[in-house]
Design an enzyme around this catalytic site. Structure first.
Site, PDB file in Angstrom:
ATOM      1  N   GLU A  17    -112.193  42.510  22.612  1.00  0.00           N
ATOM      2  CA  GLU A  17    -111.739  41.168  23.006  1.00  0.00           C
ATOM      3  C   GLU A  17    -112.182  40.904  24.444  1.00  0.00           C
ATOM      4  O   GLU A  17    -112.076  41.768  25.311  1.00  0.00           O
ATOM      5  CB  GLU A  17    -110.215  41.054  22.926  1.00  0.00           C
ATOM      6  CG  GLU A  17    -109.730  39.661  23.352  1.00  0.00           C
ATOM      7  CD  GLU A  17    -108.217  39.521  23.281  1.00  0.00           C
ATOM      8  OE1 GLU A  17    -107.692  39.408  22.166  1.00  0.00           O
ATOM      9  OE2 GLU A  17    -107.572  39.536  24.350  1.00  0.00           O
ATOM     10  N   THR A  48    -110.819  34.861  23.904  1.00  0.00           N
ATOM     11  CA  THR A  48    -109.511  34.203  23.944  1.00  0.00           C
ATOM     12  C   THR A  48    -109.649  32.725  24.303  1.00  0.00           C
ATOM     13  O   THR A  48    -110.670  32.288  24.849  1.00  0.00           O
ATOM     14  CB  THR A  48    -108.550  34.880  24.944  1.00  0.00           C
ATOM     15  OG1 THR A  48    -109.069  34.701  26.252  1.00  0.00           O
ATOM     16  CG2 THR A  48    -108.378  36.357  24.637  1.00  0.00           C
ATOM     17  N   ARG A 108    -101.273  29.930  16.815  1.00  0.00           N
ATOM     18  CA  ARG A 108    -100.403  28.880  17.306  1.00  0.00           C
ATOM     19  C   ARG A 108    -100.482  28.791  18.826  1.00  0.00           C
ATOM     20  O   ARG A 108    -100.665  27.737  19.392  1.00  0.00           O
ATOM     21  CB  ARG A 108     -98.946  29.169  16.885  1.00  0.00           C
ATOM     22  CG  ARG A 108     -98.014  28.035  17.228  1.00  0.00           C
ATOM     23  CD  ARG A 108     -96.557  28.459  17.190  1.00  0.00           C
ATOM     24  NE  ARG A 108     -96.238  29.351  18.307  1.00  0.00           N
ATOM     25  CZ  ARG A 108     -95.038  29.802  18.580  1.00  0.00           C
ATOM     26  NH1 ARG A 108     -94.015  29.462  17.798  1.00  0.00           N
ATOM     27  NH2 ARG A 108     -94.820  30.607  19.607  1.00  0.00           N
ATOM     28  N   TYR A 143     -97.977  41.183  14.213  1.00  0.00           N
ATOM     29  CA  TYR A 143     -97.171  41.809  15.262  1.00  0.00           C
ATOM     30  C   TYR A 143     -96.438  43.036  14.709  1.00  0.00           C
ATOM     31  O   TYR A 143     -95.382  42.894  14.059  1.00  0.00           O
ATOM     32  CB  TYR A 143     -96.168  40.777  15.811  1.00  0.00           C
ATOM     33  CG  TYR A 143     -96.889  39.545  16.334  1.00  0.00           C
ATOM     34  CD1 TYR A 143     -97.222  39.444  17.678  1.00  0.00           C
ATOM     35  CD2 TYR A 143     -97.303  38.531  15.466  1.00  0.00           C
ATOM     36  CE1 TYR A 143     -97.936  38.342  18.151  1.00  0.00           C
ATOM     37  CE2 TYR A 143     -98.023  37.435  15.926  1.00  0.00           C
ATOM     38  CZ  TYR A 143     -98.335  37.348  17.269  1.00  0.00           C
ATOM     39  OH  TYR A 143     -99.058  36.271  17.728  1.00  0.00           O
ATOM     40  N   HIS A 147     -92.943  39.391  15.900  1.00  0.00           N
ATOM     41  CA  HIS A 147     -93.182  38.382  16.941  1.00  0.00           C
ATOM     42  C   HIS A 147     -91.877  38.173  17.710  1.00  0.00           C
ATOM     43  O   HIS A 147     -90.795  38.134  17.106  1.00  0.00           O
ATOM     44  CB  HIS A 147     -93.656  37.071  16.292  1.00  0.00           C
ATOM     45  CG  HIS A 147     -94.027  36.022  17.281  1.00  0.00           C
ATOM     46  ND1 HIS A 147     -93.121  35.086  17.734  1.00  0.00           N
ATOM     47  CD2 HIS A 147     -95.187  35.774  17.937  1.00  0.00           C
ATOM     48  CE1 HIS A 147     -93.727  34.309  18.621  1.00  0.00           C
ATOM     49  NE2 HIS A 147     -94.981  34.695  18.752  1.00  0.00           N
ATOM     50  N   GLN A 174    -101.221  42.511  17.408  1.00  0.00           N
ATOM     51  CA  GLN A 174    -100.829  42.540  18.815  1.00  0.00           C
ATOM     52  C   GLN A 174    -100.966  43.982  19.294  1.00  0.00           C
ATOM     53  O   GLN A 174    -100.880  44.928  18.497  1.00  0.00           O
ATOM     54  CB  GLN A 174     -99.372  42.059  18.923  1.00  0.00           C
ATOM     55  CG  GLN A 174     -98.793  42.034  20.315  1.00  0.00           C
ATOM     56  CD  GLN A 174     -99.581  41.086  21.221  1.00  0.00           C
ATOM     57  OE1 GLN A 174    -100.682  41.428  21.627  1.00  0.00           O
ATOM     58  NE2 GLN A 174     -99.015  39.933  21.533  1.00  0.00           N
TER      59      GLN A 174
HETATM   60  P1  FAD Z   1     -97.414  31.838  14.199  1.00  0.00           P
HETATM   61  O1  FAD Z   1     -98.074  32.597  13.105  1.00  0.00           O
HETATM   62  O2  FAD Z   1     -97.280  30.367  14.042  1.00  0.00           O
HETATM   63  O3  FAD Z   1     -95.969  32.492  14.421  1.00  0.00           O
HETATM   64  C1  FAD Z   1     -95.167  32.143  15.548  1.00  0.00           C
HETATM   65  C2  FAD Z   1     -93.694  32.390  15.233  1.00  0.00           C
HETATM   66  O4  FAD Z   1     -93.244  31.446  14.263  1.00  0.00           O
HETATM   67  C3  FAD Z   1     -93.402  33.757  14.624  1.00  0.00           C
HETATM   68  O5  FAD Z   1     -92.146  34.151  15.082  1.00  0.00           O
HETATM   69  C4  FAD Z   1     -93.375  33.493  13.118  1.00  0.00           C
HETATM   70  O6  FAD Z   1     -92.546  34.411  12.428  1.00  0.00           O
HETATM   71  C5  FAD Z   1     -92.821  32.079  13.060  1.00  0.00           C
HETATM   72  N1  FAD Z   1     -93.412  31.272  11.980  1.00  0.00           N
HETATM   73  C6  FAD Z   1     -94.714  31.233  11.613  1.00  0.00           C
HETATM   74  N2  FAD Z   1     -94.913  30.328  10.642  1.00  0.00           N
HETATM   75  C7  FAD Z   1     -93.700  29.784  10.394  1.00  0.00           C
HETATM   76  C8  FAD Z   1     -93.239  28.756   9.513  1.00  0.00           C
HETATM   77  N3  FAD Z   1     -94.114  28.129   8.709  1.00  0.00           N
HETATM   78  N4  FAD Z   1     -91.916  28.452   9.518  1.00  0.00           N
HETATM   79  C9  FAD Z   1     -91.061  29.090  10.358  1.00  0.00           C
HETATM   80  N5  FAD Z   1     -91.432  30.038  11.220  1.00  0.00           N
HETATM   81  C10 FAD Z   1     -92.745  30.389  11.245  1.00  0.00           C
HETATM   82  N6  FAD Z   1    -102.501  33.345  22.749  1.00  0.00           N
HETATM   83  C11 FAD Z   1    -103.299  32.466  23.392  1.00  0.00           C
HETATM   84  O7  FAD Z   1    -102.796  31.522  24.010  1.00  0.00           O
HETATM   85  N7  FAD Z   1    -104.668  32.576  23.379  1.00  0.00           N
HETATM   86  C12 FAD Z   1    -105.296  33.568  22.692  1.00  0.00           C
HETATM   87  O8  FAD Z   1    -106.533  33.642  22.686  1.00  0.00           O
HETATM   88  C13 FAD Z   1    -104.479  34.523  21.992  1.00  0.00           C
HETATM   89  N8  FAD Z   1    -105.045  35.542  21.278  1.00  0.00           N
HETATM   90  C14 FAD Z   1    -104.244  36.380  20.547  1.00  0.00           C
HETATM   91  C15 FAD Z   1    -104.849  37.400  19.762  1.00  0.00           C
HETATM   92  C16 FAD Z   1    -104.051  38.275  19.024  1.00  0.00           C
HETATM   93  C17 FAD Z   1    -104.716  39.328  18.163  1.00  0.00           C
HETATM   94  C18 FAD Z   1    -102.635  38.179  19.086  1.00  0.00           C
HETATM   95  C19 FAD Z   1    -101.776  39.150  18.321  1.00  0.00           C
HETATM   96  C20 FAD Z   1    -102.036  37.187  19.859  1.00  0.00           C
HETATM   97  C21 FAD Z   1    -102.824  36.280  20.587  1.00  0.00           C
HETATM   98  N9  FAD Z   1    -102.264  35.256  21.359  1.00  0.00           N
HETATM   99  C22 FAD Z   1    -103.059  34.369  22.040  1.00  0.00           C
HETATM  100  C23 FAD Z   1    -100.791  35.122  21.460  1.00  0.00           C
HETATM  101  C24 FAD Z   1    -100.227  34.150  20.398  1.00  0.00           C
HETATM  102  O9  FAD Z   1    -100.744  32.858  20.608  1.00  0.00           O
HETATM  103  C25 FAD Z   1     -98.700  34.139  20.516  1.00  0.00           C
HETATM  104  O10 FAD Z   1     -98.181  35.387  20.139  1.00  0.00           O
HETATM  105  C26 FAD Z   1     -97.994  33.012  19.797  1.00  0.00           C
HETATM  106  O11 FAD Z   1     -96.632  32.984  20.245  1.00  0.00           O
HETATM  107  C27 FAD Z   1     -97.959  33.127  18.284  1.00  0.00           C
HETATM  108  O12 FAD Z   1     -99.144  32.783  17.701  1.00  0.00           O
HETATM  109  P2  FAD Z   1     -99.324  32.999  16.102  1.00  0.00           P
HETATM  110  O13 FAD Z   1    -100.598  32.375  15.711  1.00  0.00           O
HETATM  111  O14 FAD Z   1     -99.107  34.417  15.760  1.00  0.00           O
HETATM  112  O15 FAD Z   1     -98.091  32.103  15.602  1.00  0.00           O
END
Ligand code: FAD
Length: 292
Positions: A17, A48, A108, A143, A147, A174
């Site tokens: 990354e 990122t 997200r 995660y 998360h 993560q």
């Molecule tokens: P989601 O999958 O939307 O999940 C977020 C939360 O909501 C979780 O608690 C989940 O259980 C819950 N949830 C999901 N879908 C639903 C639903 N439909 N209804 C109710 N609850 C739901 N951040 C950045 O800003 N830039 C980056 O480039 C970046 N790269 C990353 C790369 C990796 C490999 C990882 C692991 C994380 C990265 N992050 C990055 C951090 C990430 O953006 C945060 O952890 C963020 O809070 C969650 O993103 P997500 O896509 O996992 O969210």
């Protein structure tokens, strides 16, 4: 090339990354980093993408394009949605399409106080939005310790299943420092019927300044063994770097031996020295798994 095709050809995919330089520094500071990381021949490099605030996202898109078109390494472009609008996300999708990028990590992103935008609530809103507009391979985040916003790991895995069912082709975890959390997570995820490849995200903790920030940001726990290492070497930057590299290599060797993951994604923090040291020591193991 689609990263899903790499997973079809290999049992252990190896990737890095990277992140864009700050807006007030010249973009050229990243060129040597990209060249050095590309020389190590990972299967792909992810870039990122900010989730609002002081956005540096044009640079992220530019780096994804450079990786593809100048360094000839497959990019995985991160794309966040939470603090953005449909128009802005669509613009980014169009840039990636135009530059020939084929792989996107759909995210997200974290909420930024003061930014109130409701076009996207979860990553599961972003996935169909992208799919309607581009034929990218879509990866997602997961995660091993849950998360931080999820009420439990099981609930988080239910939400993860929803994302995967919308069409993700692989998952990157993560960072984590206790492999037992990863192994437990994999057992639960597979039992939940999530069958896409999962790469373990490994971050070598090599600098005192990044340690606290990393732990807080990722909300990950520090095993006693790692805490001892940090305490022992925190006043000796060289020794801390060596210890951090060794700890990460030990994690990787254990994970590859277990067969629990379909590869390793190293959070190299734009540090080619660390990337090279780790690659030199684990590439034989990666190749070994791929020969099986
Ligand atoms: P989601 O999958 O939307 O999940 C977020 C939360 O909501 C979780 O608690 C989940 O259980 C819950 N949830 C999901 N879908 C639903 C639903 N439909 N209804 C109710 N609850 C739901 N951040 C950045 O800003 N830039 C980056 O480039 C970046 N790269 C990353 C790369 C990796 C490999 C990882 C692991 C994380 C990265 N992050 C990055 C951090 C990430 O953006 C945060 O952890 C963020 O809070 C969650 O993103 P997500 O896509 O996992 O969210």
């Amino acid at each position: 090339m689609k990263i899903s095709d790499i997973f079809k050809a290999k049992k252990a995919v190896y990737s890095f990354e990277t992140f864009p330089p700050k807006a007030d520094s010249d973009i050229s500071v990243i060129y040597d980093v990209l060249a050095s990381l590309s020389d190590l021949k990972p299967d792909y490099i992810s870039v990122t993408y900010s989730a609002g605030g002081k956005s540096n996202n044009a640079r992220s898109l530019e780096i994804a394009s450079l990786l593809k078109n100048k360094y000839h390494i497959e990019p995985l472009a991160h794309l966040t949605c939470i603090n953005s609008t449909k128009e802005k996300v669509e613009e980014a999708i169009n840039v990636l399409k135009r530059e020939g990028v084929e792989n996107v990590l759909a995210l997200r992103g974290d909420r930024v106080p003061g930014i109130d935008c409701n076009d996207f609530k979860y990553c599961s809103d972003l996935i169909p939005f992208i799919k309607e507009r581009a034929d990218f391979d879509l990866a997602g985040a997961c995660y091993p310790e849950g998360h931080p916003e999820a009420e439990s790991l099981d609930v988080d895995i239910d939400n993860l299943k929803r994302k995967v069912d919308l069409g993700l082709t692989h998952l990157n975890t993560q960072l984590f420092f206790d492999n037992e959390d990863f192994f437990r997570f994999i057992d639960k995820v597979r039992a939940a019927g999530i069958n896409v490849p999962i790469q373990a995200g490994i971050m070598p903790l090599t600098k005192k300044t990044t340690i606290d920030r990393t732990i807080q940001m990722a909300a990950t726990k520090i095993p006693a063994k790692l805490a001892r290492m940090i305490n022992k070497f925190s006043d000796d930057p060289e020794a801390l770097k060596e210890a951090g590299i060794l700890y990460a290599e030990d994690q990787i060797a254990d994970i590859l031996s277990s067969g629990a993951s379909q590869g390793i994604h190293v959070y190299v923090m734009n540090n080619p020295y660390v990337a090279k040291r780790i690659t030199d020591n684990v590439i034989g193991l990666i190749n070994g798994v791929n020969k099986e």
